[in-house]
Design a protein around this motif. Structure first.
Motif, PDB file in Angstrom:
ATOM      1  N   TYR A  32      74.429  30.355  13.932  1.00  0.00           N
ATOM      2  CA  TYR A  32      73.273  30.440  14.830  1.00  0.00           C
ATOM      3  C   TYR A  32      72.236  31.452  14.332  1.00  0.00           C
ATOM      4  O   TYR A  32      71.051  31.125  14.194  1.00  0.00           O
ATOM      5  CB  TYR A  32      73.755  30.809  16.221  1.00  0.00           C
ATOM      6  N   LEU A  33      72.685  32.692  14.058  1.00  0.00           N
ATOM      7  CA  LEU A  33      71.728  33.726  13.663  1.00  0.00           C
ATOM      8  C   LEU A  33      71.095  33.441  12.312  1.00  0.00           C
ATOM      9  O   LEU A  33      69.936  33.779  12.076  1.00  0.00           O
ATOM     10  CB  LEU A  33      72.418  35.095  13.639  1.00  0.00           C
TER      11      LEU A  33
ATOM     12  N   GLN B 224      70.313  30.565  11.201  1.00  0.00           N
ATOM     13  CA  GLN B 224      69.248  29.598  11.471  1.00  0.00           C
ATOM     14  C   GLN B 224      68.047  30.276  12.131  1.00  0.00           C
ATOM     15  O   GLN B 224      66.902  29.951  11.826  1.00  0.00           O
ATOM     16  CB  GLN B 224      69.790  28.484  12.362  1.00  0.00           C
ATOM     17  N   LYS B 225      68.329  31.235  13.017  1.00  0.00           N
ATOM     18  CA  LYS B 225      67.247  31.947  13.700  1.00  0.00           C
ATOM     19  C   LYS B 225      66.432  32.819  12.748  1.00  0.00           C
ATOM     20  O   LYS B 225      65.253  33.079  12.998  1.00  0.00           O
ATOM     21  CB  LYS B 225      67.834  32.815  14.822  1.00  0.00           C
ATOM     22  N   THR B 226      67.070  33.312  11.677  1.00  0.00           N
ATOM     23  CA  THR B 226      66.359  34.153  10.714  1.00  0.00           C
ATOM     24  C   THR B 226      65.697  33.325   9.615  1.00  0.00           C
ATOM     25  O   THR B 226      65.362  33.853   8.547  1.00  0.00           O
ATOM     26  CB  THR B 226      67.326  35.165  10.069  1.00  0.00           C
ATOM     27  N   ARG B 227      65.516  32.021   9.886  1.00  0.00           N
ATOM     28  CA  ARG B 227      64.845  31.107   8.963  1.00  0.00           C
ATOM     29  C   ARG B 227      65.558  31.026   7.618  1.00  0.00           C
ATOM     30  O   ARG B 227      64.926  30.974   6.563  1.00  0.00           O
ATOM     31  CB  ARG B 227      63.382  31.513   8.782  1.00  0.00           C
TER      32      ARG B 227
END
Length: 325
Positions: free
Chosen positions: A130-131, A133-136
């Motif tokens: 998840y993280l 993906q969130k950090t591009r």
């Protein structure tokens, strides 16, 4: 058409495999009483699970280390930066602190393994799925997140040990050091199933590793979904390290040592050879090291101590060697 370098590497891998078999045979047969069938059977029943656990842990750590270094594009990093070792120590400390050293989660090896694997697996999916993906999909954030989490987990674990009962702390210490002296043979099959599932799910991503190391732009131009593959591979690396750590405990620097030994010996971009070489080096180090621990030092010093000291020295060598280049 196979090149001379490819054939040479295949020969090196065969030699490594022969050394592993020799070390395994020595571990199984040294100081065994062949004249007494009962003692012989007892020795085999005692040593076989330990040998299998060492081979499985070496395979998991070796493969995960090569993949992690290739994804991060840095050969002097180790999967322990992902924070799984610190999370393992925190889990065991929290169990003893809350439930006591006599609880089923602390005494029963199956329960402890299940708790370790589930919690580390959930943490891996949240953090590196998840993280990420969130950090591009920035792999540098992976190292930053892992470093921060290692410090965070370590701080909590240190706080719990300070207020813990001294007798409970003594019982806890034995579980925080990687050891093959007392292994649970029942978790071997489950560990193999988990690793097999990881390899099966990531088989396409693993096959694209040679392309991924060319860089993001080149990989995308060649038709690879770079961000998705890197995210899945990082998750697989974390789960593999979680399995190995849950089986034997934290082994710092192990991945750094065997991955770089494989790269220096084979000097190839083919990850099929690098992963196999890293796994074989890990098996050789663990089996031969445990043989020395049991028959030379009579269990006085765990093998993790030698790996940590040797890994620290080897890490300094790698830094100095890279600086001279």
């Amino acid at each position: 058409m196979k090149t001379a370098a490819h054939r040479g590497n295949r020969t090196k891998l065969l030699v490594l495999a022969a050394l592993v078999l020799l070390a395994a045979a020595a571990y199984m047969l040294v100081e065994v009483n062949f004249s007494n069938p009962k003692l012989l059977r007892f020795s085999m029943q005692l040593r076989t699970p330990k040998l299998l656990v060492m081979l499985i842990a070496a395979f998991a750590i070796g493969g995960a280390s090569i993949v992690f270094q290739s994804v991060i594009n840095n050969t002097i990093v180790t999967p322990c930066l992902l924070g799984m070792n610190s999370l393992y120590t925190l889990i065991h400390t929290a169990v003893v602190f809350t439930a006591g050293s006599g609880s089923i989660l602390a005494v029963n090896a199956n329960a402890a393994f299940a708790v370790d694997l589930v919690l580390m697996g959930v943490a891996a999916m949240v953090i590196y799925g998840y993280l990420f993906q969130k950090t591009r999909h920035n792999v540098l954030y992976v190292l930053l997140i892992g470093t921060v989490l290692t410090s965070f987990f370590g701080s909590i674990q240190s706080t719990l040990t300070r207020v813990m009962d001294p007798n409970e702390y003594d019982a806890l210490l034995t579980t925080l050091v990687a050891s093959f002296s007392n292994v649970n043979g029942e978790i071997i099959a489950f560990s193999l199933v988990v690793l097999a599932v990881i390899i099966l799910v990531l088989r396409r991503d693993l096959a694209q590793l040679d392309v991924l190391t060319l860089g993001k732009d080149q990989a995308i131009n060649l038709g690879v979904d770079y961000d998705r593959s890197v995210r899945r591979l990082l998750l697989g690396v974390t789960l593999s390290i979680a399995v190995a750590t849950a089986m034997v405990g934290p082994i710092s620097f192990m991945g750094l040592i065997i991955a770089n030994l494989s790269r220096q010996l084979l000097r190839t971009y083919r990850h099929s050879q690098l992963v196999l070489g890293s796994a074989l080096f890990g098996m050789l180090i663990l089996v031969a090291g445990q043989l020395v621990v049991e028959h030379v030092f009579t269990y006085a010093i765990p093998i993790s101590v030698f790996i940590t000291v040797g890994g620290g020295i080897y890490f300094l060598y790698l830094l100095l060697a890279r600086r001279r280049v």
